[in-house]
Design an enzyme around this catalytic site. Sequence first.
Site, mmCIF file in Angstrom:
data_model
loop_
_atom_site.group_PDB
_atom_site.id
_atom_site.type_symbol
_atom_site.label_atom_id
_atom_site.label_comp_id
_atom_site.label_asym_id
_atom_site.label_seq_id
_atom_site.Cartn_x
_atom_site.Cartn_y
_atom_site.Cartn_z
ATOM 1 C CG HIS A 475 -1.754 1.209 1.383
ATOM 2 N ND1 HIS A 475 -3.083 1.255 1.020
ATOM 3 C CD2 HIS A 475 -1.472 2.453 1.851
ATOM 4 C CE1 HIS A 475 -3.570 2.455 1.251
ATOM 5 N NE2 HIS A 475 -2.612 3.200 1.763
ATOM 6 C CD GLU A 476 1.591 3.767 3.636
ATOM 7 O OE1 GLU A 476 1.878 4.806 3.002
ATOM 8 O OE2 GLU A 476 0.534 3.647 4.292
ATOM 9 C CG HIS A 479 0.381 6.334 -0.651
ATOM 10 N ND1 HIS A 479 -0.625 7.052 -1.256
ATOM 11 C CD2 HIS A 479 -0.180 5.768 0.450
ATOM 12 C CE1 HIS A 479 -1.741 6.932 -0.555
ATOM 13 N NE2 HIS A 479 -1.497 6.157 0.478
ATOM 14 C CG HIS A 482 0.415 9.052 -6.758
ATOM 15 N ND1 HIS A 482 -0.702 9.387 -6.018
ATOM 16 C CD2 HIS A 482 0.249 9.679 -7.948
ATOM 17 C CE1 HIS A 482 -1.497 10.152 -6.731
ATOM 18 N NE2 HIS A 482 -0.933 10.353 -7.912
#
Length: 689
Positions: A475-476, A479, A482
């Site tokens: 998940h991180e 990010h 991104h």
Amino acid sequence: MTVMETALSDPSPAANPLVADWTTPFGLPPFAEIRPEHFLPAFDAALAAHRAEIAALVEDTAPPRFETTLLGLENSGRQLDRVANVFFNLAAADTSDALQAIERDIAPRLAAHHAAIFTDARLFARIDALEADRDRLDAEAKRLLQRTRLAFIRAGARLAPEAKARMNAIVERLATLGTWFAQNVLADEASWTLELKTEDDRAGLPEFVIEAALRAGEERGRPGAALITLQRSSIEPFLTFSARRDLRRLAFEAWTHRGQSGGATDNRALIAEMVALRLERARLLGYPTFAAFKLDDTMARTPQAVRALLEEVWAPAKARAQRERDDLQRLAEAEGFNGTIAAWDWRHYAEKLRKARFDLDEAATKPYLALDRVIAAAFDTASRLFGLTFAERAEAPVYHPDVRAWEVTKDGRHVGLFLGDYYGRPSKRSGAWMSSFRTQQKLAGDVRPIIVNVMNFAKGEPALLSFDDARTLFHEFGHALHGLLSDVIYASLAGTDVATDFVELPSQLFEHWLSQPEVLSAFARHVATDAPMPAAMIERIKASRTFNQGFSTVEYVASALVDLALHELTDTAGLDPLAFEAAELARIGMPAEITMRHRTPHFTHVFTGDGYSAGYYSYLWSEVLDADAFAAFEESGNVFDPATAARLERFVYAAGNRRDPAEAYTRFRGRLPTTAALLKKRGLERPSV
């Protein structure tokens, strides 16, 4: 000499590495040279420089132009950004008493500084005048103008002078309160431990939990003591495996009562004041509630749209959770338990039921999920989707010995630097997050990002992760991608600087690849034998994907509904946060055996700054997007389909805030999603009519 006096004692640039030019590898901060006393002089110098830059823009007598006025604003404050990025990353990931004292001083000053800029009538008038000439701008420049102008309006640039003064005072006070809130939660987390003194205290605990508890004792200066802490990586395994119901209750109540001790770290008064100030802020801007103000600049747009989504999911989630509760109760009774299961029992019996149903438990899967293997899996997934390569750089300076650095390249071209800070420690706030030391942009040359992932896994030799831990890492890292893949001109539109309910799409979408058989079979290998995770175990993991999803959805949605309800208040007089929380949970019919994922007194998402205030729903909103987005790969017949991945990179990961998020998603997928994919992903049935 106090911290503040020390910090002001040597302001000379030559003695301050934060003010000097950095010649370190990759332009990283020279962490080894930076001391707490350097920060306040560096902030003072950077604030003065930024004020001078803004004054020059305001006092310019030439007609306003995009190239001078707006790009002048965009180029301003770079020195301040540099100092603030270093400071706030350290304050979150490796803090100290000295840094916390500086944070209490600087947070309101920075808030007041930015508020003064964004409510400056003369500066806003020059930016507002650019609207008349917007047709000559390209699409990204138009977007920058639109977002900048809106930021001024939402900050209060159009208000009368008295209202502006009050708005700025509110913003400054909220920064102070948010800092106190976060520091109080960290203090409560750091001060509580449960020592497992006897074999009976350790009953039911796998070896990895005991080893982690012993390491926690060493880290806290108590070698030989086995300590359970309030870090999620410590408390959740204890609640899952401990056979001592009395100790589970003791630990659970300490965990869920952070921020409401009644002492110096109690957050209830802070919450009441923050909710009142947020409502006043919204009313100054013409909105009936803070939620209406906050959501007006999101994909959801209105509190009504958010509530509709949450309640659509709440009904089937609660029904599913009630069935799960009945199953757990029967299991507990079959083992000889004569009472009614409580919140501190749920994880314990859920793990037993998962093992019984799927022949799968955390102790069996952890040896296949060594931290280094999961990092390699995340890197390989990014390589297969986006063509990225990761090379560890030992020469890169880092802020703590646990931090690792990788250079990220694509086709031989430098993309950015990625830092991984994976282990929990008392100096780090709880949770997991992505941040940056430098943001991508092209306005001042090809500036490449420096991105950091921070987590709180238990250390080990090697560190072994639960499947949920591995999902958190993915998940991180979503990010992080991104931020790393950002490809825009203007820093204000770069990377994760997008709508709150869109920002979780890249992270939650990336989670999907962890559970793919081709990823698990390649990287999930036994730490002792190097044998791959058995195909049968992978199938059992897939089969158990929706197990306990009623519980997970209820604890999350309850938190989002309480957040929304607090910020829909139109009268905050006499607000008692705990009484309000209890009343809202009673209204929605919260199962007694489940607590909110984040109870109000330690709800740092919502009360440490206002990034997720009235916005905790964002994870669910983005999950609607991510479930539908991954379906695009599944529909192609290849979860690494190059054409789909290219569209995803172009319109989501690399695009920053270049477009409205609904348009960006439609460019990728061809349409907007419905909740059907989300409900299917979570295994939730729609309620019968």
